[in-house]
Scaffold this motif. Structure first.
Motif, PDB file in Angstrom:
ATOM      1  N   ILE A 157       0.836  -1.207   0.000  1.00 17.62           N
ATOM      2  CA  ILE A 157       0.000   0.000   0.000  1.00 17.62           C
ATOM      3  C   ILE A 157       0.868   1.254   0.000  1.00 17.62           C
ATOM      4  O   ILE A 157       0.600   2.227  -0.717  1.00 17.62           O
ATOM      5  N   GLN A 158       1.945   1.230   0.781  1.00  9.75           N
ATOM      6  CA  GLN A 158       2.850   2.378   0.824  1.00  9.75           C
ATOM      7  C   GLN A 158       3.473   2.635  -0.546  1.00  9.75           C
ATOM      8  O   GLN A 158       3.535   3.783  -1.010  1.00  9.75           O
ATOM      9  N   PHE A 199       2.308   1.750  -3.459  1.00  9.83           N
ATOM     10  CA  PHE A 199       1.265   2.236  -4.376  1.00  9.83           C
ATOM     11  C   PHE A 199       1.053   3.733  -4.198  1.00  9.83           C
ATOM     12  O   PHE A 199       1.020   4.489  -5.177  1.00  9.83           O
ATOM     13  N   LEU A 200       0.885   4.174  -2.981  1.00  8.60           N
ATOM     14  CA  LEU A 200       0.625   5.589  -2.727  1.00  8.60           C
ATOM     15  C   LEU A 200       1.806   6.468  -3.149  1.00  8.60           C
ATOM     16  O   LEU A 200       1.626   7.529  -3.749  1.00  8.60           O
ATOM     17  N   LEU A 201       3.019   6.008  -2.847  1.00 10.46           N
ATOM     18  CA  LEU A 201       4.206   6.779  -3.209  1.00 10.46           C
ATOM     19  C   LEU A 201       4.376   6.861  -4.727  1.00 10.46           C
ATOM     20  O   LEU A 201       4.684   7.921  -5.273  1.00 10.46           O
ATOM     21  N   LYS A 202       4.170   5.735  -5.409  1.00  8.78           N
ATOM     22  CA  LYS A 202       4.322   5.722  -6.867  1.00  8.78           C
ATOM     23  C   LYS A 202       3.257   6.586  -7.535  1.00  8.78           C
ATOM     24  O   LYS A 202       3.553   7.340  -8.477  1.00  8.78           O
ATOM     25  N   ALA A 203       2.003   6.478  -7.076  1.00  9.72           N
ATOM     26  CA  ALA A 203       0.938   7.299  -7.652  1.00  9.72           C
ATOM     27  C   ALA A 203       1.233   8.787  -7.462  1.00  9.72           C
ATOM     28  O   ALA A 203       1.065   9.594  -8.387  1.00  9.72           O
ATOM     29  N   LEU A 204       1.695   9.141  -6.270  1.00 10.20           N
ATOM     30  CA  LEU A 204       2.014  10.539  -6.000  1.00 10.20           C
ATOM     31  C   LEU A 204       3.208  11.005  -6.833  1.00 10.20           C
ATOM     32  O   LEU A 204       3.213  12.119  -7.370  1.00 10.20           O
ATOM     33  N   ALA A 205       4.222  10.137  -6.965  1.00  8.47           N
ATOM     34  CA  ALA A 205       5.402  10.501  -7.757  1.00  8.47           C
ATOM     35  C   ALA A 205       5.030  10.718  -9.221  1.00  8.47           C
ATOM     36  O   ALA A 205       5.513  11.660  -9.866  1.00  8.47           O
ATOM     37  N   SER A 211      -0.446  -3.820 -10.861  1.00  9.61           N
ATOM     38  CA  SER A 211       0.105  -5.039 -10.261  1.00  9.61           C
ATOM     39  C   SER A 211       0.095  -4.936  -8.735  1.00  9.61           C
ATOM     40  O   SER A 211      -0.173  -5.918  -8.039  1.00  9.61           O
ATOM     41  N   LEU A 212       0.363  -3.730  -8.233  1.00  3.61           N
ATOM     42  CA  LEU A 212       0.315  -3.526  -6.779  1.00  3.61           C
ATOM     43  C   LEU A 212      -1.115  -3.659  -6.253  1.00  3.61           C
ATOM     44  O   LEU A 212      -1.353  -4.275  -5.212  1.00  3.61           O
ATOM     45  N   VAL A 213      -2.071  -3.087  -6.998  1.00  2.00           N
ATOM     46  CA  VAL A 213      -3.473  -3.190  -6.585  1.00  2.00           C
ATOM     47  C   VAL A 213      -3.913  -4.648  -6.563  1.00  2.00           C
ATOM     48  O   VAL A 213      -4.622  -5.086  -5.645  1.00  2.00           O
ATOM     49  N   GLY A 214      -3.486  -5.424  -7.575  1.00  2.00           N
ATOM     50  CA  GLY A 214      -3.844  -6.839  -7.604  1.00  2.00           C
ATOM     51  C   GLY A 214      -3.297  -7.593  -6.409  1.00  2.00           C
ATOM     52  O   GLY A 214      -4.007  -8.412  -5.798  1.00  2.00           O
ATOM     53  N   GLN A 215      -2.044  -7.327  -6.062  1.00  2.00           N
ATOM     54  CA  GLN A 215      -1.457  -7.996  -4.897  1.00  2.00           C
ATOM     55  C   GLN A 215      -2.120  -7.544  -3.595  1.00  2.00           C
ATOM     56  O   GLN A 215      -2.317  -8.344  -2.675  1.00  2.00           O
ATOM     57  N   ILE A 216      -2.461  -6.263  -3.524  1.00  2.00           N
ATOM     58  CA  ILE A 216      -3.182  -5.770  -2.344  1.00  2.00           C
ATOM     59  C   ILE A 216      -4.553  -6.438  -2.257  1.00  2.00           C
ATOM     60  O   ILE A 216      -5.000  -6.844  -1.167  1.00  2.00           O
ATOM     61  N   PHE A 217      -5.216  -6.571  -3.396  1.00  2.00           N
ATOM     62  CA  PHE A 217      -6.521  -7.234  -3.448  1.00  2.00           C
ATOM     63  C   PHE A 217      -6.421  -8.664  -2.930  1.00  2.00           C
ATOM     64  O   PHE A 217      -7.237  -9.115  -2.122  1.00  2.00           O
ATOM     65  N   SER A 218      -5.380  -9.373  -3.371  1.00  2.00           N
ATOM     66  CA  SER A 218      -5.166 -10.748  -2.910  1.00  2.00           C
ATOM     67  C   SER A 218      -4.918 -10.779  -1.404  1.00  2.00           C
ATOM     68  O   SER A 218      -5.446 -11.647  -0.695  1.00  2.00           O
TER      69      SER A 218
END
Length: 575
Positions: free
Chosen positions: A310-311, A313-319, A341-348
């Motif tokens: 999650i961290q 994802f948030l950092l990459k989206a902001l960057a 890919s991060l969202v998919g792993q978070i979903f899992s």
């Protein structure tokens, strides 16, 4: 002009086989262009960040703090680049805009500008991908070749799509992905006339890159478990979630751009400020740097905790939002794949926390999340589904990817209506929603469609005078003029002959549309919308100073609009 050139142009214009041969050459050039650009950007990163030549910047465990100064320095160089181009009155034309509005015409200067700025941004480590540069150079080469060959508008659009798609397919080592990218995102339609040239170019470019020994962007991750009916519903929900996140990401970039534009920071210094803001994000995680190829490989092959995912994802989206919002050049193609890919792993991981829930394989979820998020941001459900197929070679997993991408695409269209490229055009005032050819609409304007010698009469004249000048049948509508000759409304001839109308009454008593008229630059779609809003049959065309220019009838506009649609469809399908 040399007779050989004339014969060549005539042959290409009249022979489908010759057009396919030209597409083959374009594909080879696009493949070479992709290799060169990738090598330049990676070479800059190797030099600036002192990484191994076979390593990826975003996969580094740690980056020396002093080397992160390359981000604002790169922004400064980009700012200097912008100063050199400051006298240009318009932004460069990308391949989607060119095919939608300009019939495939892209000035070579625009392609070189986009490529140079993107290479500089990515090479300095900004969180942007190179796919925009690849597609721009591939499409730009195709446009220049097609203009030299004097191809018809429809053929030029196909060739530009083939060049752009070939470059993207070459980058991923996935020719079908490149072909569908051309159809869905650059050409805007699947057409029989485009199939052979597009596939030929995409295959040629992919062969060139594979022959060079370059590594594919994505690693093959075959499905670890059987795909059941329940999985389709589960991954469809993942697709919907990715759509919401994709919309949020696109809006975040735009909000940042608007905020930066309204800030006191001068335009020329914005990339420098953006580079400074990227430094703490890169300190927190080097995965925010560059497009994220290395980070994607690392995260897919390493066990990472849910909180850390999650961290990241948030950092990459902001960057990514900071990079684009503050003026670095690039796109969100690969960033959307990485974020997905991060969202998919978070979903899992979230599913695993639910008591009694069937576990979801994180690798499968990552692949589906990649496709769904990329569709939400870039568009092209079949493009991303083919990417899953060519990456995993798993037809069952591709089936679930199609379900997820269609759900994501539908939700984005219904609630947002744009891909990232068309959204950015929308924020500049364009009405482009896809690469479908609407350039002819821009030429079908009120100024071109109006009757220039429309009858006029002063609004202060009486009904009796009107009847003397305009007997029944002489004119359907007459334009009324004000005291200084400006527009004052329309008068229907039939209304002037009404039984309850007094001959001594002024014409202003029967005037309609006194405050509504067309501007000469209004296109056909805008004109028809105004006709519907006003429930009118005729509208005056008026200059900004209220000077009367002419009269337009709804019947004539709809006739010309229908004719142009039929003409464009015949050209599209090669009839």
């Amino acid at each position: 002009m040399a007779p050989a050139v004339v014969r060549l142009r005539r042959t290409v214009r009249t022979s489908e086989a010759a057009l396919i041969l030209v597409a083959l050459m374009i594909g080879i050039a696009a493949g070479i262009g992709t290799l060169l650009q990738s090598g330049i950007a990676h070479g800059l990163q190797v030099w600036i960040y002192n990484i191994d030549s076979d390593a990826r910047l975003s996969a580094q465990d740690h980056v020396a703090p002093l080397r992160l100064l390359a981000l604002p320095i790169g922004g400064a160089v980009l700012a200097g680049f912008g100063l050199m181009l400051r006298r240009r009155k318009r932004p460069p034309i990308d391949v989607v805009e060119a095919n939608a509005l300009n019939g495939g015409v892209i000035p070579i200067r625009d392609s070189l500008q986009v490529s140079a700025q993107t290479l500089l941004s990515n090479g300095a480590g900004a969180s942007v991908g190179l796919e925009a540069a690849y597609a721009q150079i591939g499409g730009g080469i195709a446009s220049v070749a097609g203009q030299w060959l004097r191809l018809r508008r429809a053929d030029l659009r196909i060739l530009v799509g083939a060049g752009a798609g070939a470059a993207v397919g070459a980058a991923f080592g996935a020719p079908l992905t490149g072909a569908f990218y051309a159809f869905e995102i650059v050409i805007g339609a699947y057409t029989p006339a485009a199939i052979a040239p597009v596939l030929t170019a995409s295959l040629a470019a992919s062969v060139i890159v594979r022959s060079s020994g370059a590594h594919a962007y994505l690693i093959a991750l075959p499905s670890a478990s059987a795909i059941l009916t329940w999985d389709y519903l589960l991954y469809a929900s993942l697709g919907l979630f990715c759509a919401l996140l994709g919309i949020a990401l696109m809006r975040l970039v735009t909000l940042l751009e608007i905020g930066v534009r309204r800030s006191p920071i001068p335009d020329i210094y914005r990339p420098i400020a953006g580079g400074l803001l990227l430094i703490p994000l890169a300190w927190a995680s080097p995965q925010t740097l560059s497009a994220g190829h290395g980070a994607l490989h690392l995260d897919l092959t390493t066990q990472i905790g849910l909180v850390l995912l999650i961290q990241i994802f948030l950092l990459k989206a902001l960057a990514s939002a900071v990079s684009l919002g503050f003026g670095f050049r690039g796109g969100l193609f690969f960033a959307s794949l990485f974020l997905g890919s991060l969202v998919g792993q978070i979903f899992s991981g979230v599913i695993a926390l639910i008591p009694g829930a069937n576990p979801v394989d994180p690798s499968d979820a990552a692949v589906i999340g990649m496709a769904a998020m990329a569709v939400s941001v870039v568009g092209g459900p079949m493009t991303m589904s083919m990417l899953v197929l060519e990456t995993t070679h798993d037809f069952a997993l591709t089936g679930t990817a199609i379900a997820a991408t269609l759900c994501a695409s539908t939700l984005v269209r219904e609630t947002f209506g744009y891909s990232f490229s068309t959204w950015r055009l929308h924020t500049r005032g364009e009405t482009v929603r896809s690469a479908r050819d609407i350039g002819w609409i821009k030429n079908l304007t009120a100024g071109n469609l109006m009757q220039g010698n429309a009858p006029t009469i002063a609004a202060t004249a009486t009904i009796a005078e009107f009847r003397r000048r305009f007997p029944l049948g002489a004119a359907r509508k007459v334009i009324l003029t004000g005291t200084e000759g400006g527009y004052a409304g329309l008068a229907a001839t039939i209304a002037a002959y009404g039984e309850d109308v007094q001959p001594e009454a002024p014409l202003s008593s029967i005037a309609v549309l006194t405050d509504r008229a067309l501007a000469p630059e209004h296109d056909a779609v805008t004109i028809m919308r105004i006709f519907e809003e006003e429930e009118a049959d005729d509208l005056a065309v008026v200059a900004p100073d209220r000077t009367i220019l002419g009269l337009v009838s709804e019947t004539f506009v709809r006739k010309r609009y229908t004719e142009e649609i039929e003409k464009s469809q015949r050209a599209l399908f090669g009839e």
